[in-house]
Each structure stands twice: as structure tokens, then as C-alpha cells.
Motif scaffolding. Sequence first.
Motif, mmCIF file in Angstrom:
data_model
loop_
_atom_site.group_PDB
_atom_site.id
_atom_site.type_symbol
_atom_site.label_atom_id
_atom_site.label_comp_id
_atom_site.label_asym_id
_atom_site.label_seq_id
_atom_site.Cartn_x
_atom_site.Cartn_y
_atom_site.Cartn_z
ATOM 1 N N GLU A 55 -28.817 54.044 32.057
ATOM 2 C CA GLU A 55 -27.368 54.088 31.893
ATOM 3 C C GLU A 55 -26.818 55.398 32.446
ATOM 4 O O GLU A 55 -27.547 56.400 32.520
ATOM 5 N N LYS B 176 -22.602 52.667 29.770
ATOM 6 C CA LYS B 176 -22.917 53.626 28.706
ATOM 7 C C LYS B 176 -23.111 52.927 27.372
ATOM 8 O O LYS B 176 -22.320 52.075 26.995
ATOM 9 N N THR B 177 -24.197 53.292 26.672
ATOM 10 C CA THR B 177 -24.264 52.934 25.254
ATOM 11 C C THR B 177 -24.352 54.185 24.383
ATOM 12 O O THR B 177 -24.165 54.101 23.181
ATOM 13 N N GLY B 178 -24.656 55.354 24.975
ATOM 14 C CA GLY B 178 -24.770 56.561 24.157
ATOM 15 C C GLY B 178 -24.816 57.814 25.004
ATOM 16 O O GLY B 178 -24.506 57.788 26.212
ATOM 17 N N TYR C 24 -29.537 46.626 27.092
ATOM 18 C CA TYR C 24 -30.760 46.288 26.359
ATOM 19 C C TYR C 24 -30.688 44.974 25.596
ATOM 20 O O TYR C 24 -31.700 44.418 25.224
ATOM 21 N N TYR D 101 -15.857 50.073 19.995
ATOM 22 C CA TYR D 101 -16.138 51.157 20.927
ATOM 23 C C TYR D 101 -14.870 51.381 21.728
ATOM 24 O O TYR D 101 -14.364 50.461 22.374
ATOM 25 N N ARG E 269 -22.154 55.920 16.723
ATOM 26 C CA ARG E 269 -22.883 54.690 16.456
ATOM 27 C C ARG E 269 -23.099 54.639 14.949
ATOM 28 O O ARG E 269 -23.311 55.673 14.312
ATOM 29 N N ASN F 195 -25.246 44.228 26.867
ATOM 30 C CA ASN F 195 -25.370 45.628 27.285
ATOM 31 C C ASN F 195 -26.727 45.827 27.953
ATOM 32 O O ASN F 195 -27.453 44.864 28.151
#
Length: 474
Positions: free
Chosen positions: A10, A16-18, A97, A352, A299, A95
Motif C-alpha cells: 500500500e 491505504k489501510t494504515g 487484504y 474512514y 483503527r 481492500n
Amino acid sequence: MTRVLSVASECVPLVKTGGLADVTGALPAALAPYGVDMRVLLPAYPAVLAALENGREVMAEDGLFGGRGTVRAGRASGLQVFALDAPHLFDRGGNPYMAANGQDWPDNPERFAALGWMAARLAVEGAEGWMPQVLHLHDWQAGLAAVYLRQMRSARRVGTVFTVHNIAFSGSVPADRLAALRLDNTDYNLEGFEFYGRISTLKAGLVFSDRITTVSPTYARELMTPAFGMGLDGVMRARAAHVTGILNGVDEAVWNPAADPVIPSYRGPKGKARSRAALIETMALDPDASGPLCVVVSRLSAQKGLDLLLEALPALLDRGGQLALLGSGDPMLEAAFLTAAEHPRVAVRIGYDEALSHRMIAGGDAILVPSRFEPCGLTQLYGLRYGTVPLVALTGGLADTVIHANSAALAVGVATGIQFHPITAAALAEALADLCRLYADRPTWERIRKRAMAHPVGWQGSAAAYAALFADVS
Ligand code: ADP
């Protein structure tokens, strides 16, 4: 110039997740002034392909874990990108994953093996004459690249640096997939990537890379202890001579109180008051509350310690404080915070939302990060920059970036926030009470805020450290 291929799952602003994405997205520009030419290899998720300009096919492979894969070079959102276009692996919703229903994609091992395989090929063969001198591998998703590079036995030497953003995700795969993942079983042992009878792609990166970095000096030390190493503390200790902690920075163009691109109204001390009032209105909180307005952007997972906050919340609310939380994740925590929001001075948004995250960090008096472990943490850095005083657990990068307001630090005037330890609801409740006391003492509070805003949170120091490391292994 050191040519570095960064390999990640990412990257901001593409996907983006984090915090990993923030870091991989910021590093190329941060490192350029230090003589590093960094390009990023990413899976070509739909959003990456859509952003790719002038994409050229620079490498291809039929039968790449079940279909044809091509590497396309081009620019995307200001970054030099290699996109691994393998529709059978990456052309999906959800996403990086998981599917939209929250289930991990069952072929995640093959998906990220393909990423690692093509990274190793790019290292050995280069693309359009660009020959990387270093592979910079991020977390379990890129770990196998170090093994494939070793298996390819290239005459060309390429250095490898593996960065741990979070050791909690080990990239664990059943051992019967060894051949399917193109792994020689000679390295499937205790000294290699075997981890309790399974393959660990994270351990592969830790064992077979020249150097290991992680995202704060304290987390680097913590990883060598059983309490934080998640079973890999022995591996970390064995490699201690090759481990460094390099703090993450923030993108100061995106998180800029003087000219926030998302909320132009924020300017200096008056801007704080305006943003605060606007946030209170948006979240339907109490404009007349006497205590601090605390914000959380996170999160919702066990790591983040927000269950402790639920328990400690009366310590804030009983002193006239308020809470605004933006987050998503664990359904139980989401439900518990929605219940807590029945209190008139608690507001919760599940989801988010990049723009709202800026409004919250700009408008809050304090930002809470009660994580049980935190490799670096970014939101406390945003808080420092916006004069939103961080209240954090004493762990990992939170320990390295906040100066606790004990009486000595207050007397000398260096305090930038509050840290609590042990990481329990009782200690957090005490810290919230301290926060309310400090907030009520206006001159002291303003001194802490000013000091927080002056604390350096950019990439300069860390970019120099990465550049030196890359030069060393190249
Ligand atoms: P982690 O990577 O463990 O989630 P970090 O603090 O390193 O934690 O990075 C989290 C990043 O994601 C920060 O940039 C933060 O602002 C952002 N973020 C987290 N949750 C949300 C949300 N609900 N809405 C917007 N941004 C979020």
C-alpha cells in the motif's frame, strides 16, 4: 545517487489501510534531497492502474501464480511506480487484504508471493536500464522477495533492507504451500523462514535481509523482548547488530496547520478556536463544556487500547471533558462506542474519512492514543503539529515522540503531552484526570501547546538515516 526499489502492498495516495501507506508514499520525496532515487513496486489494484500515467510494460511472466503478470512502469500521483498488473490476483474490490465482507482473500500468500517474486526479478534484471542497488521491503507482504533474491543466485549484488511496521502480522502460510510459493525447502527450518510448523513471510524478511529497520528506536528494543516480539523476539535478538529504529515522519504538506489543504480555515491560535467550534458543531457536542475536547482517529482493534478508553471515560466526562472518535474495525468496539455516544458529550463516527480526520485533529484540544503497543504511531505526530496535545501510552514510538508533562519537564518548559504507564484503564483514567487539570491551568496548557507545535515531526532526520543505511548496503 542510490537507486532503491521500495516494495509494498500500500502507498499513499493510491491505496491505504494504515500508517504503512503513509510511510511508503512519503519516503520517495523525503529521500530525494539525500541522493536516493526511490521507486515503488505495488500490486496494480484497480486504483493503482487508474492512476498510472504513461504506463509501459517493462517485464512480463506467463503463469505468475495462476495467470499472466506484467510490470508496468509509469508515474502515479507524483510517484515513480512499477505496478504489478496481474488481474487474476489484484483486479478485485475490497481492500488490499480482504473482500468487502471482511474475510481475508484466501490466495493472499500467492498474491504477495507474486509481488516478492517480481521484486526480486526487477532487482536482478532492472527495467528500462534502471538497476536497483537496494530492495526496501515492507512488512510480511514483501518478505519473500529476500528469499527469492537469494534463490535466484544473481551475480549482481543487491542490498536488502526490511522494515517492520507491525510485527503482529506474520504472513503465516501452511507448510504444504512451499512448492506452490516457489520456495526451496532448504530454507524451511528454524534458521530460515519456518515458524512453528508454518511458513512466515515476515520471518523470511527478518532472516534474509541485510538490515532490519523498524519505525521507532523504542519499538526496536521492544521487539527483542517476549512481551512485544510476538514469538520473533529471539530472531530479533539474534540480528540485533543489524537492527535500527528510525522514526516515521509526517508529510508536512498534507498535515500543515499554516495551510491545511483539507481545512483552509485553520491558521495559528485563532484557527484552533475556529476549528474547535466547527468540530463541536459538526459532532453536535457541547460548546459550553468546561473540560478538554479529546479526539481519537484510529483503527478500532485490540492493539489500539480503545477498550481501556471506554472503561476510563468517566474520568474525562466527570470533569467536563468531551470525546469525539472517528474509527472503524472490530464490530464489538464499534458497537460499544456507539453506545457510549448516547452521552451528550461523546460523539462517534464509524468509518474512514480523511477530511474529517483533519477537522478532528485541527479542532481537538487533545488527541488520545492509548495503544497496548505502537510501532510508531502517526496521529500523535499530527496532534503535535496542530497543537492538539497528545495523551499516549508509554510504548513504542509514542514513548519516543512525546515529552511527558511531569513536574520536572513542566518546570523546564519542555513538556509536549502526557504519557501513562502501565497500560491499564486505571492508569489511563489518572492520565485523563491530569489532562483535565492541565487544561484548566491556561498558561501552562498554552506553554505545552506551543512546545508541542515546535516539536519536529517531519522526515528530515529520518530521511538522512535511511539514506545512510541504503548507501551502506548498496
Ligand atoms: P496504524 O498503521 O496501526 O493504523 P498509524 O497511527 O501508524 O496506525 O497510522 C494510521 C493512519 O491512518 C493515520 O494516518 C490516521 O490518520 C489514519 N486513520 C486511521 N483511522 C482513520 C479513519 N477512520 N479515518 C481517517 N483516517 C484514519
